[in-house]
Design a protein around this motif. Structure first.
Motif, PDB file in Angstrom:
ATOM      1  N   LEU A   7       0.809  -1.215   0.000  1.00 52.52           N
ATOM      2  CA  LEU A   7       0.000   0.000   0.000  1.00 52.52           C
ATOM      3  C   LEU A   7       0.840   1.261   0.000  1.00 52.52           C
ATOM      4  CD1 LEU A   7      -2.605  -1.048   2.737  1.00 52.52           C
ATOM      5  CD2 LEU A   7      -2.716  -1.479   0.275  1.00 52.52           C
ATOM      6  N   ASP A  10      -1.426   6.588   1.478  1.00 53.36           N
ATOM      7  CA  ASP A  10      -2.809   7.063   1.393  1.00 53.36           C
ATOM      8  C   ASP A  10      -3.809   5.900   1.412  1.00 53.36           C
ATOM      9  OD1 ASP A  10      -2.443   5.945  -1.075  1.00 53.36           O
ATOM     10  OD2 ASP A  10      -2.820   7.766  -2.234  1.00 53.36           O
ATOM     11  N   SER A  12      -3.994   3.383  -0.814  1.00 50.95           N
ATOM     12  CA  SER A  12      -4.253   2.769  -2.111  1.00 50.95           C
ATOM     13  C   SER A  12      -3.255   1.644  -2.387  1.00 50.95           C
ATOM     14  CB  SER A  12      -4.160   3.820  -3.227  1.00 50.95           C
ATOM     15  OG  SER A  12      -2.856   4.381  -3.265  1.00 50.95           O
ATOM     16  N   LYS A  14      -0.585  -0.306  -4.348  1.00 46.29           N
ATOM     17  CA  LYS A  14       0.454   0.084  -5.296  1.00 46.29           C
ATOM     18  C   LYS A  14       0.921  -1.103  -6.130  1.00 46.29           C
ATOM     19  CE  LYS A  14       4.345   3.217  -5.652  1.00 46.29           C
ATOM     20  NZ  LYS A  14       5.218   4.137  -4.924  1.00 46.29           N
ATOM     21  N   ASN A 145      -5.387   5.750   7.237  1.00 42.72           N
ATOM     22  CA  ASN A 145      -5.498   5.306   5.842  1.00 42.72           C
ATOM     23  C   ASN A 145      -5.195   3.814   5.693  1.00 42.72           C
ATOM     24  OD1 ASN A 145      -6.085   7.935   5.065  1.00 42.72           O
ATOM     25  ND2 ASN A 145      -3.950   8.421   4.556  1.00 42.72           N
TER      26      ASN A 145
END
Length: 209
Positions: A7, A10, A12, A14, A145
Motif C-alpha cells: 500500500l 494514502d 491505495s 500500489k 489510511n
C-alpha cells in the motif's frame, strides 16, 4: 506463496508482493513463541531488588537479656528476623535473570508470529514512509489510511528518525527497524506495519537462517 498488497501511505494499492511460505506461511509454533516471550521478559528484568540480612542491619551486638530466668523467650540478637527492624530471612538479593534460547527456537518463533500476522491479515506492507520532517498529525492520518489496529508496530529497514519522531506521541504505536525487531513487540501489537524493504530483509535473513 502467499500474496499481499503493498500500500501507499494514502491507503491505495500500489503493487502485489509474493511472500515465501518458509517464512510467512508456516504452521505457528505456540510453544516457541511462548518460550521466546518469557525469555525476553526475563531479560528485561533489572534484578536490582535487595533486602538486608541479619548481618547487614544495625544493632545487635549484645545479647538483649540473659538466657534463663527472665520468663521471656531466649534470644541472642536484636537483629533476629523475628524482631521488628531485624534482618530479613531468605529475602531477595540482586541477581541476573537473563538467559538465552537456541537460535533455532528464536527463528521459529519469529516465523510463527509473521505467519500468524499474515493469516489473520494483521501484516500491513507499505511502499515507504516519506516524512520530510516529524509530523505526528501526518503519521496519525497514515495509520488511519492503512486501517491499522488499536496498537501498531512500525518496522522500517533502517532507523528513520522522522518516522520515530512522528509516532513517538501516539499512544499504542511503537517504531523499530529490522535489526531490532523482536517477537514480544510483534505479539503485543494488533497490527504489524512494515515497509516493503523491511519485509524483504526479514524474509532474506530468516530464509538464510
Amino acid at each position: 506463496m502467499a500474496k499481499i498488497n503493498v500500500l501507499s501511505t494514502d491507503g491505495s494499492v500500489k503493487e502485489s508482493l509474493e511472500l515465501k511460505d518458509e517464512v510467512f506461511g508456516i504452521e505457528p509454533s505456540e510453544a516457541s513463541v511462548h518460550a521466546v516471550v518469557v525469555m525476553q521478559l526475563a531479560n528485561k528484568r533489572q534484578g536490582t531488588h535487595s533486602t538486608l540480612t541479619r548481618a547487614e542491619v544495625s544493632g545487635g551486638g549484645k545479647k538483649p537479656w540473659r538466657q534463663k530466668g527472665t520468663g521471656r523467650a531466649r534470644v541472642g540478637s536484636s537483629r533476629n528476623p523475628v524482631w521488628r527492624k531485624g534482618g530479613v530471612a531468605f529475602g531477595p538479593k540482586p541477581r541476573d535473570y537473563s538467559y538465552s534460547l537456541p537460535k533455532k527456537v528464536k527463528r521459529l518463533a519469529m516465523k510463527s508470529v509473521l505467519s500468524d500476522k499474515v493469516a489473520n491479515e494483521e501484516l500491513i506492507v507499505v511502499d515507504s514512509f516519506n516524512f520530510k520532517e516529524p509530523k505526528t498529525k501526518e503519521m496519525k492520518n497514515v495509520l488511519a489510511n492503512l486501517k491499522a489496529g488499536r496498537t501498531a508496530l512500525i518496522v522500517t529497514l533502517d532507523k528513520e528518525n522522522n518516522v520515530i519522531a512522528s509516532a513517538s506521541n501516539l499512544q499504542g504505536v511503537t517504531t523499530t527497524f529490522t535489526g531490532s525487531v523482536n517477537v514480544y513487540d510483534m505479539v503485543r501489537h494488533a497490527s504489524l506495519i512494515a515497509t516493503k524493504e523491511a519485509v524483504l530483509k526479514l524474509e532474506e535473513v530468516l530464509l538464510d537462517a
